[in-house]
Design an enzyme around this catalytic site. Structure first.
Site, PDB file in Angstrom:
ATOM      1  N   ASN A 250     -16.448 -12.654 -14.664  1.00 13.90           N
ATOM      2  CA  ASN A 250     -15.990 -12.990 -13.275  1.00 13.90           C
ATOM      3  C   ASN A 250     -15.958 -14.519 -13.108  1.00 13.90           C
ATOM      4  O   ASN A 250     -16.813 -15.129 -13.865  1.00 13.90           O
ATOM      5  CB  ASN A 250     -16.642 -12.361 -12.241  1.00 13.90           C
TER       6      ASN A 250
ATOM      7  N   GLY B  18     -13.913  -8.911 -13.057  1.00 13.26           N
ATOM      8  CA  GLY B  18     -14.040  -8.579 -11.633  1.00 13.26           C
ATOM      9  C   GLY B  18     -15.317  -8.347 -11.096  1.00 13.26           C
ATOM     10  O   GLY B  18     -16.099  -7.828 -11.970  1.00 13.26           O
TER      11      GLY B  18
ATOM     12  N   LYS C 157     -14.336  -3.490   1.405  1.00 18.27           N
ATOM     13  CA  LYS C 157     -15.082  -2.652   1.118  1.00 18.27           C
ATOM     14  C   LYS C 157     -16.400  -2.808   1.221  1.00 18.27           C
ATOM     15  O   LYS C 157     -17.165  -1.802   1.408  1.00 18.27           O
ATOM     16  CB  LYS C 157     -14.657  -2.215  -0.204  1.00 18.27           C
TER      17      LYS C 157
ATOM     18  N   ASN D  86     -14.749   2.950   0.722  1.00 15.09           N
ATOM     19  CA  ASN D  86     -13.137   2.918   0.749  1.00 15.09           C
ATOM     20  C   ASN D  86     -12.632   4.102   1.746  1.00 15.09           C
ATOM     21  O   ASN D  86     -11.628   4.083   1.848  1.00 15.09           O
ATOM     22  CB  ASN D  86     -12.543   3.106  -0.578  1.00 15.09           C
TER      23      ASN D  86
ATOM     24  N   SER E  83       0.931  -1.260  -0.038  1.00 12.84           N
ATOM     25  CA  SER E  83       0.004   0.175  -0.140  1.00 12.84           C
ATOM     26  C   SER E  83       0.969   1.211  -0.140  1.00 12.84           C
ATOM     27  O   SER E  83       1.871   1.349   0.868  1.00 12.84           O
ATOM     28  CB  SER E  83      -0.889  -0.025   1.295  1.00 12.84           C
ATOM     29  N   LEU E  84       0.447   2.157  -0.914  1.00 13.57           N
ATOM     30  CA  LEU E  84       0.898   3.491  -1.051  1.00 13.57           C
ATOM     31  C   LEU E  84       0.326   4.570  -0.345  1.00 13.57           C
ATOM     32  O   LEU E  84       0.679   5.765  -0.185  1.00 13.57           O
ATOM     33  CB  LEU E  84       1.324   3.947  -2.505  1.00 13.57           C
ATOM     34  N   SER E  85      -0.653   4.226   0.360  1.00 10.50           N
ATOM     35  CA  SER E  85      -1.763   5.205   1.111  1.00 10.50           C
ATOM     36  C   SER E  85      -0.881   5.934   2.210  1.00 10.50           C
ATOM     37  O   SER E  85      -1.099   7.140   2.240  1.00 10.50           O
ATOM     38  CB  SER E  85      -3.063   4.582   1.504  1.00 10.50           C
TER      39      SER E  85
END
Length: 286
Positions: free
Chosen positions: A156, A132, A71, A92, A20-22
């Site tokens: 999916n 997806g 989510k 989110n 994660s880059l959050s």
């Protein structure tokens, strides 16, 4: 991570957060605007959902992002949903206001910004394939419907799940033909035609996705088509899926755009996604 009494704490909730880059993004924004806030990771198991929500309230955590696979699963634990999360059925971003937790979906903004600012694509009357059927796919489907394409095909491995997100994602006044298919029948000419966009929202096994892309490439790819991969970093489509003579965009810009929207929800401060994107790209490049 220990914070001072006055320091506000934020974080990201997910199942596997090593990539994660959050934290990089939001701690950069906190420094840039001289906010005494900090952002960390809350990596949890499925059995810990109620516990992390309770912790947000009792520890007065000011807000959180939510990523795969929670989510949708976090929604029953929240006090309120804004229009974006109601429409998508996925959250989110969470904001804590005196113990009352409100869920938002800023993925919509991130997807829209990527389509407009990075892909520069007009989807009206076109055909789109969406891979997806999870929380990210829900937001993607909502935004794609708003682009007024002729057809959206949701593929999916779990056909029933693909049908489910379609049945729950209807926008009034829209005539787009939306249908679900089993991803194994993805090259069936009955459903497929000239594609303008392939949007990948699944984090399925890369070798499986490579096989799906190769199938499509034989008959459905053309030079004007574009691929929008909602994933970034090690979760993005493998290099073997990007070798075709078409435009490919990963999910990094989407991440920065949805982060800008979330940051504004928490702080009221507007920041341009391009500023965040430049900073993150520079950091990744080393």
């Amino acid at each position: 991570m220990v914070s001072s009494r006055k320091q506000k704490l934020f974080g990201i909730i997910g199942g596997s957060l090593g990539h994660s880059l959050s934290p990089l993004i939001h701690n950069y924004l906190f420094r840039r605007f001289r906010l005494d806030y900090c952002y960390t990771k809350f990596e949890i198991e499925h059995t810990q959902i109620a516990k992390i929500i309770d912790s947000i309230r009792t520890l007065n955590i000011s807000g959180a992002n939510v990523t795969f696979p929670y989510k949708e699963k976090l929604i029953p634990y929240l006090d309120k949903l804004d229009k974006t999360s109601q429409t998508t059925g996925a959250v989110n971003t969470i904001k804590n206001s005196h113990g009352k937790l409100t869920g938002y979906n800023t993925d919509l903004f991130g997807i829209r910004a990527t389509l407009q600012n990075r892909l520069n694509i007009n989807l009206k009357g076109q055909t789109i394939l969406l891979l997806g059927a999870g929380g990210a796919a829900r937001a993607c489907l909502v935004e794609l419907i708003r682009q007024k394409p002729k057809r959206i095909i949701v593929a999916n491995r779990d056909f029933a799940r693909a049908e489910s997100i379609i049945s729950r994602t209807r926008i009034s006044g829209n005539n787009t033909d939306i249908r679900a298919i089993d991803i194994h029948g993805i090259n069936n000419p009955e459903y497929m035609e000239r594609l303008s966009l392939l949007a990948n929202s699944t984090s399925a096994d890369p070798s499986f996705l490579s096989g799906v892309i190769r199938k499509l490439a034989r008959n459905r790819f053309h030079r004007d088509m574009k691929i929008f991969d909602l994933n970034y970093g090690r979760r993005a489509l493998p290099e073997s899926c990007r070798k075709y003579p078409i435009r490919y965009i990963d999910g990094l810009y989407m991440l920065t755009a949805q982060a800008a929207a979330g940051f504004r929800i928490w702080t009221g401060i507007k920041v341009e996604p391009d500023d965040i994107y430049k900073y993150v790209s520079k950091k990744i490049a080393g």
